[in-house]
Motif scaffolding. Structure first.
Motif, PDB file in Angstrom:
ATOM      1  N   UNK A   1       5.606   4.868 -35.763  1.00  0.00           N
ATOM      2  CA  UNK A   1       6.874   4.942 -36.188  1.00  0.00           C
ATOM      3  C   UNK A   1       7.817   4.169 -35.839  1.00  0.00           C
ATOM      4  N   UNK A   2       7.825   3.897 -34.295  1.00  0.00           N
ATOM      5  CA  UNK A   2       8.550   2.918 -33.619  1.00  0.00           C
ATOM      6  C   UNK A   2       8.691   1.596 -34.262  1.00  0.00           C
TER       7      UNK A   2
ATOM      8  N   UNK B   1       8.148   5.203 -26.630  1.00  0.00           N
ATOM      9  CA  UNK B   1       8.523   5.997 -25.376  1.00  0.00           C
ATOM     10  C   UNK B   1       8.624   7.363 -26.057  1.00  0.00           C
ATOM     11  N   UNK B   2       8.287   7.580 -27.222  1.00  0.00           N
ATOM     12  CA  UNK B   2       7.948   8.906 -27.626  1.00  0.00           C
ATOM     13  C   UNK B   2       6.949   9.584 -26.819  1.00  0.00           C
ATOM     14  N   UNK B   3       7.226  11.389 -26.748  1.00  0.00           N
ATOM     15  CA  UNK B   3       5.987  11.865 -26.145  1.00  0.00           C
ATOM     16  C   UNK B   3       4.562  11.739 -26.670  1.00  0.00           C
ATOM     17  N   UNK B   4       4.684  11.320 -28.031  1.00  0.00           N
ATOM     18  CA  UNK B   4       3.058  10.951 -28.333  1.00  0.00           C
ATOM     19  C   UNK B   4       2.615   9.899 -27.810  1.00  0.00           C
ATOM     20  N   UNK B   5       3.683   8.840 -27.647  1.00  0.00           N
ATOM     21  CA  UNK B   5       3.325   7.523 -27.073  1.00  0.00           C
ATOM     22  C   UNK B   5       2.852   7.737 -25.691  1.00  0.00           C
ATOM     23  N   UNK B   6       3.420   8.705 -24.781  1.00  0.00           N
ATOM     24  CA  UNK B   6       3.255   8.804 -23.557  1.00  0.00           C
ATOM     25  C   UNK B   6       1.695   9.453 -23.187  1.00  0.00           C
TER      26      UNK B   6
ATOM     27  N   UNK C   1      -0.081   4.328 -25.700  1.00  0.00           N
ATOM     28  CA  UNK C   1       0.712   3.161 -25.742  1.00  0.00           C
ATOM     29  C   UNK C   1       1.821   3.005 -24.633  1.00  0.00           C
ATOM     30  N   UNK C   2       2.309   4.201 -24.184  1.00  0.00           N
ATOM     31  CA  UNK C   2       3.159   4.246 -23.195  1.00  0.00           C
ATOM     32  C   UNK C   2       2.796   3.719 -21.940  1.00  0.00           C
TER      33      UNK C   2
END
Length: 309
Positions: free
Chosen positions: A168-169, A206-211, A215-216
């Motif tokens: 989504x980012x 930087x979303x929670x899911x990314x982390x 991807x984070x």
């Protein structure tokens, strides 16, 4: 019953009237309506799909007296810094290796510093697996291996490209850049060759899911970016334009001392996460590991009408 159309390249060009009728779809040149009255309609293409009507005059690209603008490849967007370098043009700190920086001399007193390369490497792998899942775990471990082996260079991954394209980012980022691109096209009479390069922001995961999904830890915020428009065409008669927008993003798989000051005491997701970051830093700046540039791509097919954009 659904209609499913799949092709490598769909290009329907219409002079004067064009009508295709079936029980659940209706297409016309002036206004194309594709409708499924029962269940679903799916049009799927790995390449670009173009449906274009030339109106009453029947003027395609070959018949347009006003002319057609074509641009094969044009850089239209760029971030302020280059891959591997800072805003001032000097080499980025997180791209140095085996340099024993004075700024981080205090790490020599940390118990982690005394560990063997093998143990430090295992710590790095544990950091990667604790903050990635599925295919992204494979990517994270590939990147860790490349780093530990001192391969350097540039790393590319189809999995990573796919992960970005579905994020989504990226959608938010693309919509923002596309709005700027359309404004510049208008200002320059839909001729990209006359456009100035658009300053690009940096894409951030930087979303929670990314982390937690990968991807984070593998990218987080891209370091640099550029955008090119490919195979662009604008028909001055029909006012139709189309092209391919290609994004290229760059990141550094390496750490600087600020990363350790920020993450050196982390206790999430594991109690020793901070030590894992220290292991990454020590391998790079005090042992034989080497950072590298990660290169990611995303392609988007564009099109529109200058009278309605």
């Amino acid at each position: 019953m659904a209609i499913i159309k799949k092709a490598n390249n769909i290009n329907i060009q219409v002079s004067n009237n064009y009508t295709s009728l079936s029980k659940i779809s209706h297409e016309e040149s002036g206004e194309v309506i594709i409708e499924a009255t029962k269940q679903n309609l799916e049009l799927s293409s790995q390449k670009r799909a173009i449906l274009q009507g030339f109106g009453k005059d029947g003027k395609g690209d070959d018949g347009c007296k006003e002319g057609v603008i074509k641009v094969g490849n044009k850089l239209i967007g760029k971030a302020k810094r280059e891959p591997g370098f800072g805003y001032d043009g000097t080499k980025a700190e997180d791209m140095f290796f085996a340099d024993s920086p004075i700024s981080s001399a205090s790490i020599k007193n940390d118990p982690v510093f005394k560990l063997s390369d093998a143990t430090l490497g295992a710590y790095l792998d544990q950091l990667m697996t604790s903050l990635s899942i599925g295919d992204m775990e494979t990517v994270a471990l590939e990147m860790a291996d490349r780093f530990k082996n001192g391969t350097g260079g540039t790393y590319k991954s189809d999995i990573l490209n796919k992960e970005i394209s579905n994020n989504p980012a990226f959608t938010t980022y693309h919509n923002s850049f596309l709005a700027e691109l359309k404004e510049e096209l208008k200002k320059n009479s839909y001729d990209p060759s006359s456009m100035k390069t658009i300053p690009m922001n940096l894409l951030n995961f930087s979303s929670f899911w990314d982390k937690v999904s990968g991807l984070g830890i593998t990218v987080h915020q891209v370091w640099s970016a550029k955008a090119e428009i490919l195979d662009y065409s604008y028909n001055k008669c029909t006012k139709m334009w189309s092209g391919t927008l290609k994004y290229t993003f760059y990141d550094h798989f390496g750490l600087d001392w600020e990363d350790i000051k920020k993450h050196g005491e982390d206790r999430i997701p594991q109690y020793h996460t901070g030590d894992f970051f220290k292991a990454w830093y020590i391998l790079q700046h005090y042992r034989s590991a080497k950072p590298f540039i990660t290169e990611m791509e995303r392609t988007v097919y564009l099109g529109g009408n200058s009278d309605r954009d």
